[in-house]
Design a protein around this motif. Structure first.
Motif, short mmCIF file in Angstrom:
data_model
loop_
_atom_site.label_atom_id
_atom_site.label_comp_id
_atom_site.label_asym_id
_atom_site.label_seq_id
_atom_site.Cartn_x
_atom_site.Cartn_y
_atom_site.Cartn_z
N PRO A 72 40.39 38.23 29.23
CA PRO A 72 39.75 38.38 30.55
C PRO A 72 40.16 39.66 31.29
CG PRO A 72 40.64 36.16 30.28
CD PRO A 72 41.18 36.98 29.16
N VAL A 73 41.32 40.22 30.94
CA VAL A 73 41.81 41.40 31.64
C VAL A 73 41.38 42.69 30.94
CG1 VAL A 73 43.88 42.38 32.75
CG2 VAL A 73 43.83 39.97 32.16
N GLY A 115 45.59 36.80 32.94
CA GLY A 115 45.12 36.12 34.15
C GLY A 115 43.91 36.78 34.76
N ASP A 116 43.88 36.85 36.08
CA ASP A 116 42.77 37.41 36.85
C ASP A 116 42.88 38.93 36.90
OD1 ASP A 116 40.81 38.07 38.62
OD2 ASP A 116 41.58 36.86 40.30
N PRO A 117 41.81 39.71 36.52
CA PRO A 117 41.88 41.17 36.54
C PRO A 117 42.18 41.74 37.93
CG PRO A 117 39.92 40.42 35.38
CD PRO A 117 40.53 39.22 36.01
N THR A 118 41.82 40.98 38.99
CA THR A 118 42.09 41.51 40.32
C THR A 118 43.53 41.22 40.78
OG1 THR A 118 41.25 39.47 41.34
CG2 THR A 118 39.67 41.27 40.99
N ARG A 119 44.20 40.26 40.12
CA ARG A 119 45.61 39.95 40.42
C ARG A 119 46.30 39.52 39.13
NH1 ARG A 119 46.87 36.10 45.28
NH2 ARG A 119 48.92 36.91 44.70
N PRO A 120 46.40 40.39 38.17
CA PRO A 120 46.91 39.99 36.86
C PRO A 120 48.42 39.75 36.87
CG PRO A 120 46.60 42.35 36.91
CD PRO A 120 46.07 41.82 38.22
N GLU A 121 48.86 38.93 35.92
CA GLU A 121 50.28 38.73 35.69
C GLU A 121 50.75 39.84 34.73
OE1 GLU A 121 53.34 35.41 33.78
OE2 GLU A 121 51.16 35.21 33.56
N ALA A 144 39.43 45.96 41.83
CA ALA A 144 39.13 45.10 42.98
C ALA A 144 38.14 45.78 43.92
CB ALA A 144 40.43 44.78 43.72
#
Length: 406
Positions: A72-73, A115-121, A144
């Motif tokens: 996803p990233v 995780g989320d591309p706008t707030r990745p781990e 973002a």
């Protein structure tokens, strides 16, 4: 000893010089120890060039950072690469599973994004590299921003292109000195180091040979057949051939390896011309220094005293070598460099370096060659006069002024 031995044979000058030269070549070059040491040095030089090429190519091919991303990233990949390029760094991005990434973090992976591309781990082994963290942060913020622009009906690609172009344009007021120690520096230092090695080796052989013949009194037997000037000329010619052969073998091996490995591919350096110029300046430099080594060595009668007459000559070799290494490479066209490079003791080292850096005009090169060639007859007269007076002198060290007065 006031009387000079006069030759009794009828051998011609050229024949006598040739005979002594052949004797020196056979005694100095075709010995087992010399051939073995020459072979070892050649192997070391070739291996050194290959190792240098390996590390330079490895540095060119290896990215500054390697980042793994979860599926996803993966949208961040072009942004990470672009962000790194904008800051002069390269970033390799690989799509991995979390399990594979955790295994490779201790090896060749700098970070893993999930995780989320706008707030990745961001997973790292111990502590995040600050440069890499800044790159990832910039890429995530750009992503973002693109999402928000797209939701508002705008064109994210156009905005990203505008942001990429919105960077300051840096102009250097002073010349960039980074190239001073680049490939040109390596080529020039290799060239003059070979020259220094050959001149020191040849000069030392001449000096030791002169003193050995005096100590063993062989010179008295030789001078019963030939003149002192013929003996000195033959010795210088023979050892000069040995030195030239060493320069050709070692220099040719080094430059041939550079050409074969493509170490300096794309760089405007003519290695063939550099090698020819090195040989020319070896011949001129050898003629200048060998005459002094041969003549001044005749002033002493013991091996322990050689240093007293050769040390000043060593300074005459090392001073122009270091000036060429640092002064010429820093500013090959400065007034001081241009003046010094016309002096016969400096020109053999400075002119090849200036030529590699492109800082020498054709007329300057020709003038330096002419000055060196015109200086050689004067040195022949001085060294022959000193040698003729000193070679038969026994006992303590003869003063230079005394030898020149004779």
């Amino acid at each position: 000893m006031s009387k000079q031995h006069r030759p009794t044979g009828g051998m011609g000058t050229l024949a006598a010089i040739s005979l002594v030269a052949r004797r020196e070549v056979k005694a100095r070059f075709f010995t087992k120890s010399n051939l073995i040491s020459l072979a070892v040095m050649l192997v070391v030089i070739v291996a050194g060039v290959i190792v240098l090429d390996y590390f330079m190519n490895r540095d060119d091919d290896t990215a500054d950072f390697t980042v793994g991303v979860e599926s996803p990233v993966s949208e961040l990949e072009p942004l990470l690469v672009a962000s790194g390029t904008a800051q002069g760094m390269s970033v390799d991005v690989e799509e991995l599973s979390r399990a594979d990434a955790e295994t490779r973090l201790a090896d060749d992976l700098d970070a893993f994004l999930a995780g989320d591309p706008t707030r990745p781990e961001m997973l790292v082994e111990e502590q995040a590299d600050q440069q890499l963290l800044a790159l990832v942060t910039g890429a995530v913020q750009a992503h973002a921003l693109a999402v928000e622009i797209s939701d508002l009906g705008g064109d994210p690609q156009a905005v990203n292109e505008a942001l990429a172009q919105a960077v300051p344009q840096v102009t250097h007021v002073s010349p960039d000195e980074a190239d001073q120690f680049g490939p040109q520096y390596l080529v020039s230092i290799l060239a003059i180091s070979l020259l220094l090695f050959a001149l020191i080796g040849s000069g030392s052989l001449i000096a030791m040979g002169v003193v050995e013949e005096k100590t063993s009194r062989v010179v008295e037997i030789l001078l019963a057949t030939i003149r002192p000037s013929q003996l000195l000329a033959g010795k210088i010619l023979g050892i000069g051939i040995v030195g030239l052969a060493q320069v050709v073998i070692l220099g040719g091996g080094a430059f041939a390896t550079m050409a074969a490995t493509g170490l300096f591919a794309g760089l405007e350096i003519d290695l063939g011309w550099t090698m020819l110029l090195l040989l020319l300046w070896f011949l001129l430099g050898f003629a200048v220094f060998a005459l002094l080594f041969g003549g001044f060595a005749a002033l002493v009668s013991r091996q322990e005293e050689i240093g007293a007459v050769t040390t000043p000559l060593m300074f005459l070799l090392f001073i122009p070598y270091y000036l060429a290494m640092f002064m010429v490479s820093a500013d090959p066209d400065s007034t001081v460099v241009r003046v010094l490079s016309q002096i016969p003791f400096f020109s053999p080292f400075m002119m090849p370096v200036r030529d590699v850096y492109g800082g020498v005009e054709t007329w300057e090169m020709l003038l330096a060659i002419a000055i060196a060639a015109a200086t050689i007859p004067l040195l022949v007269w001085v060294s022959a006069r000193v040698y003729r007076r000193g070679v038969l002198h026994t006992g303590g060290r003869m003063k230079l002024t005394e030898a020149l007065r004779g």
